[in-house]
Structures are given as C-alpha cells and as structure tokens.
Design an enzyme around this catalytic site. Structure first.
Site, PDB file in Angstrom:
ATOM      1  N   GLY A  37       0.805  -1.212   0.000  1.00 31.47           N
ATOM      2  CA  GLY A  37       0.000   0.000   0.000  1.00 31.47           C
ATOM      3  C   GLY A  37       0.836   1.259   0.000  1.00 31.47           C
ATOM      4  N   ASP A  40       6.517   2.551  -2.798  1.00 37.88           N
ATOM      5  CA  ASP A  40       7.531   1.686  -3.406  1.00 37.88           C
ATOM      6  C   ASP A  40       6.912   0.481  -4.105  1.00 37.88           C
ATOM      7  OD1 ASP A  40       9.639   3.320  -2.490  1.00 37.88           O
ATOM      8  OD2 ASP A  40       9.600   2.334  -0.543  1.00 37.88           O
ATOM      9  N   SER A  41       6.097  -0.273  -3.402  1.00 39.42           N
ATOM     10  CA  SER A  41       5.499  -1.457  -4.021  1.00 39.42           C
ATOM     11  C   SER A  41       4.500  -1.070  -5.099  1.00 39.42           C
ATOM     12  CB  SER A  41       4.831  -2.340  -2.960  1.00 39.42           C
ATOM     13  OG  SER A  41       3.818  -1.644  -2.266  1.00 39.42           O
ATOM     14  N   LEU A  60      -0.808  -8.864   2.062  1.00 40.38           N
ATOM     15  CA  LEU A  60      -1.051  -9.668   3.255  1.00 40.38           C
ATOM     16  C   LEU A  60      -1.555  -8.755   4.367  1.00 40.38           C
ATOM     17  CD1 LEU A  60       2.126 -11.952   3.328  1.00 40.38           C
ATOM     18  CD2 LEU A  60      -0.081 -12.382   2.222  1.00 40.38           C
ATOM     19  N   CYS A 128       9.890 -10.889   9.899  1.00 39.65           N
ATOM     20  CA  CYS A 128       8.754 -10.775   8.985  1.00 39.65           C
ATOM     21  C   CYS A 128       9.173 -11.141   7.569  1.00 39.65           C
ATOM     22  CB  CYS A 128       8.202  -9.351   9.029  1.00 39.65           C
ATOM     23  SG  CYS A 128       6.734  -9.098   8.019  1.00 39.65           S
ATOM     24  N   CYS A 224       6.062  -1.546  12.354  1.00 38.02           N
ATOM     25  CA  CYS A 224       4.704  -1.354  11.839  1.00 38.02           C
ATOM     26  C   CYS A 224       3.619  -1.668  12.854  1.00 38.02           C
ATOM     27  CB  CYS A 224       4.502  -2.169  10.562  1.00 38.02           C
ATOM     28  SG  CYS A 224       4.482  -3.969  10.799  1.00 38.02           S
TER      29      CYS A 224
END
Length: 382
Positions: A37, A40-41, A60, A128, A224
């Site tokens: 979100g 970058d992605s 995810l 993670c 996060c």
C-alpha cells in the site's frame, strides 16, 4: 487503460534501470507483486504492468483494522490495503488480499516480546521478511503460476558467474540489505527487486507521473505494529513479567541500584540508567535474563572481539574469508573474518547486542551481501 497511462511516464532513466530479469517475451510472463500500500510497491506494480507482463497484486493483512491502521505510512493494515487496491484498479490488474494476522502474531509479534523477555534486542522486520513476507508470499506466488515475485525493497539482484547475487541498493540511504540477509538462495532466484537501482526521488516521480494516490504517502516509520513507537507498552501487555524489577550491577560486581524491567534496556545504552555519583559515564554492557540483572560499566567494557552467530544463512562461502560485518542497521560495516559461524572483528567493536543480526559483505566487492546470522553471544575484548 493501463498501457495508455504508463506510456505517459516521463522518467526514462528510472524506467531503464528497473529490470525484472525475465527471459523471453514479457507478454508471456506473469509477475506477482507484493503490495504493502506504499509508494515503493505501487511503483513496482506499475513498472511490472508497463513491461507487458500479466500482473497480480497480493497484499497480506498482518494486523487488525483498529487504531493501528489509521496511522499514515504504516504497512499491511486497513488504509494500506485500500491504497493497494486503488493502485491495482487504476493500473488494471487483479489484486488479492490474504489474511495472515495469526501467523504474523505468532511468528513476529510474540517472538518480538519473547526476545525482550530473554534480554535480547530483536529485529522484527527481519523475522517478517524471513517468514510471512518471503516464505508465505513465495509459496503463494508459485501457486499462482508466477515467473517471479517482485517487491519494493531497496536491494539489487545481480546475476553473477554462479547465479543470482544480492547487492546493496544504489541509494545508500535506502539500502535494506541488512534486513534481507536471511533471504535464501532459492528465494533470491525467484525474487526481483526493480527499485534497487533507483533513488527514492525517482520512485516518487514515477508515482506522480502515473497519478497514483500514494505518490506523496509518507514512508513507513518504526515498527509497523508499534504505531506510537512505545514498544515497551506492547511487550508489557503481552508479557507482564518483562517489567519485573532487578538490580543494576557494575561489571566489578557492585550493586548500584534497581531497574524497572529489562525491556527498557539494550546493550550500548547510556541514557536512562539513572545512577549518579559515578566517576565516568555508564553504559549497558549486557542483560542477564536469568537473574534479571542489568550489567553496566564504562565504555571500554563494551568492547568485544567477536560474536557467535546462530541460524546463519549464507549466499556464498564465507569460511575464513575477509568480510565486512554490519552489526546494527545503521552501523558502518567493519573488517572481520568468519570461522565456523564465529565472527572475529579485526578491531574491537562496541555496543554489539545479542538478538541483532551480523550481516556480511564481500570485502573486495563492498556491495555484495554474503549472508549473515543472529548474534547469539559476544566475546569480551582482552
């Protein structure tokens, strides 16, 4: 719709440096993009769509949609999922959301709390990446018939004489190789990092040119799942015993006072010890979870000659090899050698904390990541 929008892109340099390293016509390729979100992605997804490949976005859901999800610049929660979906809709590709809250809680959040309880300083982002992000997404991308899994991490995948190698990002301020040391060779063969050759300002320019709503979205900050930065509060909630009091003990054996719980201390820390009347500043030298003691001493007591590494992951042969070792995410890599998963610094290092990672780079080609391991134990310098 998507090809028209992407064709208007005015960042040719950035586009030329973004490469998915797939053989054959891109129209015959399928790329799964891990979408958090963030900008970058989202740009990775845009570049994948521009390549002509079939794109599938996957997000995810890692924690609940409560207060944590309202923070701008978080990752993998309520608004972030909606942002990822909006990008997919704008660029015209399929987007899936998978609920991984339970696994994230078990393998990252609970482990984070347990590490503090054990007197260690954890790095949840690595855990993670090791599990939920790379292992789970890797399997999911395979099931979707993807030719590769692309992410927005700032690191480079370079083809060397013996296969895919991991290298630092071109933008040193954004390099994330320290957090990706546990990437296995099998994962590296399948992963793609198209932003590794770009600077962040170029990535934002691409997002703006595409009219993506996330173009100005702040970068993720801190951990996060600890939106306010108060990790001690989270650990206290999960493991109340983490705030059990104990003694603050000088390295010479003198009891200097009491502390309010091991979770408030880490090796190398100076502030917050609150012991007055000392001839020189005191630092946390080590934490003893068994006795609930915080061991303190002068800065020279922090000097270590090496460390024992556990759960090591190697992307090249490091035995007896001259390497550069990075023992904290913001630390400068220093000369070292490795023998049987024992790291020896050529000069003493200070503030090396169990629970952190030692990530090794090639001493000759300073950008190549050789792998690394978790710091299990340190050895005091003579």
């Amino acid at each position: 719709m998507a090809p028209t929008m992407i064709a208007t892109l005015s960042s040719p340099v950035g586009l030329a440096q973004a490469d998915f390293q797939l053989a054959g016509p891109m129209k015959d390729r399928r790329i799964v993009v891990a979408m958090s979100g963030g900008v970058d992605s989202s740009v990775v997804a845009a570049l994948a769509a521009r390549s002509g490949a079939e794109v599938i976005g996957v997000t995810l859901q890692l924690y609940d949609h409560g207060a944590k999800a309202k923070r701008v610049g978080a990752c993998c929660a309520g608004q972030d999922i909606r942002d990822a979906r909006a990008v997919a809709d704008r660029l015209g590709f399929v987007h899936h959301v998978h609920d991984h809250e339970s696994r994230f809680r078990d393998t990252v959040i609970d482990q984070f709390a347990d590490e503090y309880l054990a007197g260690r300083t954890p790095i949840p982002c690595v855990r993670c990446n090791m599990g939920v992000k790379f292992t789970d997404l890797f399997q999911l991308a395979r099931e979707l018939g993807a030719d590769c899994l692309a992410t927005g991490h700032y690191v480079r995948r370079v083809m060397g004489p013996d296969g895919a190698e991991m290298h630092r990002a071109v933008d040193p301020a954004r390099d994330q190789s320290y957090f990706l040391f546990a990437t296995t060779q099998e994962q590296l063969d399948f992963l793609r990092f198209p932003l590794g050759g770009l600077e962040k300002n170029v990535v934002r320019e691409i997002a703006r040119d595409l009219g993506l709503g996330v173009a100005g979205k702040p970068d993720s900050q801190d951990i996060c799942f600890v939106p306010d930065g108060d990790y001690a509060s989270l650990v206290r909630k999960l493991r109340p015993e983490a705030e059990d009091q104990g003694d603050i003990v000088h390295v010479d054996g003198t009891v200097l006072g009491a502390h309010k719980g091991l979770i408030h201390y880490t090796v190398g820390q100076r502030r917050g010890i609150d012991i007055g009347g000392q001839a020189e500043p005191l630092y946390v030298v080590r934490l003893n979870a068994a006795t609930k003691q915080v061991i303190v001493g002068p800065r020279r007591a922090l000097a270590v000659s090496g460390a024992r590494l556990g759960d090591a992951n190697w992307l090249a042969d490091v035995e007896g090899r001259d390497v550069l070792a990075k023992v904290r995410s913001m630390a400068k890599p220093v000369p070292a050698r490795v023998t049987a998963n024992r790291l020896r610094f050529l000069s003493p290092e200070y503030g090396v904390a169990p629970g952190q990672a030692a990530v090794l780079y090639d001493a000759a080609d300073k950008s190549r990541v050789l792998g690394g391991g978790w710091i299990e134990e340190t050895f005091t310098a003579e």
